[in-house]
Design a protein around this motif. Structure first.
Motif, PDB file in Angstrom:
ATOM      1  N   ILE A 119       0.846  -1.196   0.000  1.00 16.95           N
ATOM      2  CA  ILE A 119       0.000   0.000   0.000  1.00 16.95           C
ATOM      3  C   ILE A 119       0.881   1.246   0.000  1.00 16.95           C
ATOM      4  N   CYS A 174       2.521   1.771  -3.530  1.00 20.92           N
ATOM      5  CA  CYS A 174       1.672   1.986  -4.705  1.00 20.92           C
ATOM      6  C   CYS A 174       1.829   3.393  -5.254  1.00 20.92           C
ATOM      7  N   LEU A 212      -3.054   0.038  -6.168  1.00 21.98           N
ATOM      8  CA  LEU A 212      -3.728   0.037  -4.876  1.00 21.98           C
ATOM      9  C   LEU A 212      -4.959  -0.870  -4.900  1.00 21.98           C
ATOM     10  N   TRP A 270      -6.138  -4.342  -2.684  1.00 21.29           N
ATOM     11  CA  TRP A 270      -7.442  -4.448  -2.039  1.00 21.29           C
ATOM     12  C   TRP A 270      -8.286  -5.587  -2.598  1.00 21.29           C
ATOM     13  N   MET A 324      -8.381  -6.789   5.749  1.00 22.72           N
ATOM     14  CA  MET A 324      -8.037  -5.375   5.743  1.00 22.72           C
ATOM     15  C   MET A 324      -8.465  -4.746   7.059  1.00 22.72           C
ATOM     16  N   HIS A 335      -4.382  -0.913   7.397  1.00 20.71           N
ATOM     17  CA  HIS A 335      -4.601  -0.897   5.949  1.00 20.71           C
ATOM     18  C   HIS A 335      -5.462   0.297   5.549  1.00 20.71           C
ATOM     19  N   THR A 367      -4.310   3.314   3.213  1.00 21.21           N
ATOM     20  CA  THR A 367      -5.055   3.436   1.959  1.00 21.21           C
ATOM     21  C   THR A 367      -5.650   4.828   1.819  1.00 21.21           C
ATOM     22  N   TRP A 368      -6.219   5.367   2.900  1.00 18.22           N
ATOM     23  CA  TRP A 368      -6.764   6.734   2.824  1.00 18.22           C
ATOM     24  C   TRP A 368      -5.652   7.733   2.532  1.00 18.22           C
ATOM     25  N   VAL A 424     -13.291   1.012   0.213  1.00 16.51           N
ATOM     26  CA  VAL A 424     -12.566   1.392   1.428  1.00 16.51           C
ATOM     27  C   VAL A 424     -13.511   2.115   2.400  1.00 16.51           C
TER      28      VAL A 424
END
Length: 121
Positions: free
Chosen positions: A23, A26, A32, A36, A43, A47, A51-52, A77
């Protein structure tokens, strides 16, 4: 360098690196999204936070293309964030909410600028 095989390994967990590492590495939304593809139950909070961060970093730029992939991943997400919200730590929740606020502020700013530009033309 991230390639399709490495991302499939990370996404499938077949001996690949920790998805948290992927992550962070990426550089575009397709990479990304590949991470996922793991089962959502895998997750967790870390994570989500990473990711955010990545989604906020990519927003509005070429890394967020194709737009449909970006929007789909953002929805996925978001759903996972809602599921985990009662269990997210006091440190993690402000991080996630801050990234969400930045994303929505950037989107609103772009929308206003586009509307102003359309009026000027």
């Amino acid at each position: 360098d991230l390639d399709a095989t490495n991302l499939r390994d990370a996404a499938g967990g077949s001996g690949g690196a920790d998805p948290l590492v992927w992550i962070e590495l990426c550089t575009d939304v397709e990479q990304l999204a590949a991470v996922w593809m793991r089962p959502l139950t895998d997750m967790e909070e870390a994570h989500l936070v990473l990711t955010w961060r990545a989604l906020a970093r990519m927003a509005g730029g070429p890394a967020a293309e194709p737009r449909g992939v970006y929007q789909s991943l953002m929805a996925k997400v978001s759903r996972r964030t809602l599921v985990l919200a009662p269990h997210i730590s006091p440190a993690g929740l402000p991080e996630i909410l801050g990234r969400l606020a930045a994303l929505f502020h950037a989107r609103l700013h772009r929308t206003v600028l586009e509307a102003l530009h359309a009026r000027a033309v």
